[in-house]
Design an enzyme around this catalytic site. Structure first.
Site, PDB file in Angstrom:
ATOM      1  N   ASP A 157     -54.840 -14.426 -15.887  1.00 29.56           N
ATOM      2  CA  ASP A 157     -54.478 -15.638 -15.162  1.00 29.56           C
ATOM      3  C   ASP A 157     -54.303 -15.467 -13.520  1.00 29.56           C
ATOM      4  O   ASP A 157     -55.108 -16.083 -12.919  1.00 29.56           O
ATOM      5  CB  ASP A 157     -53.161 -16.105 -15.743  1.00 29.56           C
ATOM      6  N   ARG A 200     -37.953 -14.348 -16.764  1.00 30.48           N
ATOM      7  CA  ARG A 200     -38.293 -15.376 -15.903  1.00 30.48           C
ATOM      8  C   ARG A 200     -37.314 -15.899 -14.805  1.00 30.48           C
ATOM      9  O   ARG A 200     -37.793 -16.070 -13.514  1.00 30.48           O
ATOM     10  CB  ARG A 200     -38.869 -16.551 -16.640  1.00 30.48           C
ATOM     11  N   ASP A 254     -43.138 -20.478 -20.289  1.00 34.81           N
ATOM     12  CA  ASP A 254     -42.698 -19.817 -18.987  1.00 34.81           C
ATOM     13  C   ASP A 254     -42.917 -20.841 -17.888  1.00 34.81           C
ATOM     14  O   ASP A 254     -42.290 -20.620 -16.732  1.00 34.81           O
ATOM     15  CB  ASP A 254     -43.929 -18.672 -18.759  1.00 34.81           C
ATOM     16  N   SER A 312     -52.984 -12.083 -25.362  1.00 29.82           N
ATOM     17  CA  SER A 312     -52.032 -12.345 -24.251  1.00 29.82           C
ATOM     18  C   SER A 312     -50.842 -11.606 -24.483  1.00 29.82           C
ATOM     19  O   SER A 312     -50.147 -11.566 -25.359  1.00 29.82           O
ATOM     20  CB  SER A 312     -51.702 -13.881 -24.208  1.00 29.82           C
TER      21      SER A 312
END
Length: 441
Positions: free
Chosen positions: A49, A130, A159, A211
């Site tokens: 990404d 996060r 996220d 992923s």
């Protein structure tokens, strides 16, 4: 009011920047114009990404300056070569932050102390990573005078919420760019197409394009064959597991480990004092070698859909187990039950990205109070994916062998149980008697 809202929508499309007050009292803060975005701080992992986001930002935000920020929360070799890659793909520089110690001490250990587990299985490995990253992104964006912060989280995932709530807490006026909510790319295959067209080197291919999210605590796997819950994870396939082995491949001989806790915080393994990072790394090594900590689960995402993932959390699984065992002898029943109930809420808060909230702080204060006596040693036997209790001691134990024994003793008068049962069962007795009277009528 309708016309004004239509005007608002058109101005958003053109990149309007001010706020509009509607007649119904509502206020909508408009997105910052693309032409006004001169400098962007990007959460950069070097994965698929974020690898394509740098050139995409340059193309779509008037060749803005992109400052890449990588947070080291224990990804290991994944950070190798990132600076060269980031600069080659268009970033002005890469800032690498070593957050491992803070991550473990201020986010992981408080969550373990709380006993917080999302939906009974998930040990929150991505979730509590996060907030600390989002907080640091906000700090750097303010220091660098950035106009926006960009992240690579998808519009389907959790996220995006976790990053943006952290940013709102520390840079509430900062614009946020989320390419997955803007661009026309629809899949990871299309991301790879974009990368190939822009000569961006990738460490993955289409066949191994899971992923993944890796940090000091865990490694998650999503996508490909795992998207169908009917498919068995290929634990024994070479290269699938990274933090350990399948229980089938684990040694036939068990491994013993003793963990010491001080007020709910693990401080030593087998009598050796360790720092927080070293301790987690050691437990990952021991747990991984014995096939500990594999979780295959379908979870409920915050955005409403279910998703299937496979998680490797070897050291974390050991720590949660050991901490629970120690609390069985150091917490009284009512405190333990109340804590167990609140741990579900704590897990939801962490999962939903609400770390920087008054409620999380209040729950942590409660947990800290409960942990004052959670000191002692827990001995465990690790064997082929299993964690077997092998002994627990604490100077604050509430377990009294003289009271609990089946042997002869003079501490407990068993005749006292009769009066207790009569009082405890009084509501049942009264109802039964009255029911009989009513039935006889």
């Amino acid at each position: 009011m309708y016309n004004k809202k239509q005007e608002h929508l058109q101005r958003i499309k053109k990149g309007g920047t001010d706020a509009i007050n509607y007649a119904d009292g509502g206020v909508c803060i408009m997105a910052k114009a693309k032409k006004d975005i001169k400098k962007v701080v990007l959460a950069y992992s070097g994965g698929l990404d974020t690898s394509i986001i740098i050139p995409w930002l340059k193309e779509n935000y008037n060749n803005c300056e992109v400052i890449a920020v990588s947070a080291d929360v224990g990804q290991g070799t994944e950070l190798d070569g990132l600076e060269e890659k980031a600069v080659k793909t268009g970033a002005s520089k890469l800032i690498v932050l070593d957050l491992k110690k803070t991550f473990v001490e201020d986010y992981i250990f408080p969550t373990v102390q709380a006993g917080a587990v999302y939906e009974n299985r998930y040990l929150l490995g991505t979730s509590f990573a996060r907030p600390i990253i989002g907080k640091e992104l906000a700090r750097i964006a303010l220091e660098e005078g950035a106009d926006a912060i960009c992240h690579g989280a998808t519009g389907k995932g959790n996220d995006q919420v976790r990053f943006e709530l952290a940013i709102k807490a520390y840079a509430p006026d900062m614009a946020i760019i989320a390419p997955w909510r803007e661009w026309t790319i629809k899949s990871r295959d299309e991301e790879i197409d974009y990368a190939e067209a822009h000569n961006i080197p990738l460490k993955i291919n289409r066949e191994t394009n899971y992923s993944k999210d890796k940090n000091l605590w865990h490694l998650s796997h999503e996508g490909l064959d795992l998207e169908d819950p009917a498919n068995e994870p290929q634990y024994e396939k070479e290269g699938f597991l990274e933090l350990g082995v399948s229980p089938i491949q684990a040694p036939d001989k068990p491994t013993y480990v003793t963990i010491h806790f001080e007020k709910g915080i693990p401080t030593a393994i087998d009598g050796k004092e360790m720092g927080a990072v070293e301790l987690v790394e050691k437990l990952n090594e021991l747990g991984g070698a014995n096939g500990i900590g594999l979780a295959d689960l379908v979870e409920n995402r915050l955005v409403g859909m279910k998703s299937r993932g496979v998680y490797e959390t070897p050291g974390g699984t050991i720590l949660y187990h050991a901490h629970d065992v120690l609390e069985t002898i150091t917490l009284d029943k009512e405190t333990a039950r109340t804590k167990q109930y609140l741990s579900i809420k704590f897990a939801d808060i962490v999962y939903n990205g609400q770390w920087y909230t008054p409620l999380r702080e209040a729950l942590t204060a409660f947990v800290n109070e409960t942990q004052k006596t959670v000191t002692g040693d827990v001995k465990l036997k690790l064997y082929k994916g299993n964690i077997i209790n092998a002994g627990v001691t604490s100077p604050y134990t509430l377990y009294d062998e003289e009271v609990a024994t089946f042997d002869a003793e003079d501490v407990y008068n068993q005749k006292d149980a009769e009066g207790f049962i009569n009082l405890f069962g009084l509501p049942i007795h009264v109802k039964a008697v009255l029911d009989q009277k009513r039935n006889n009528k």
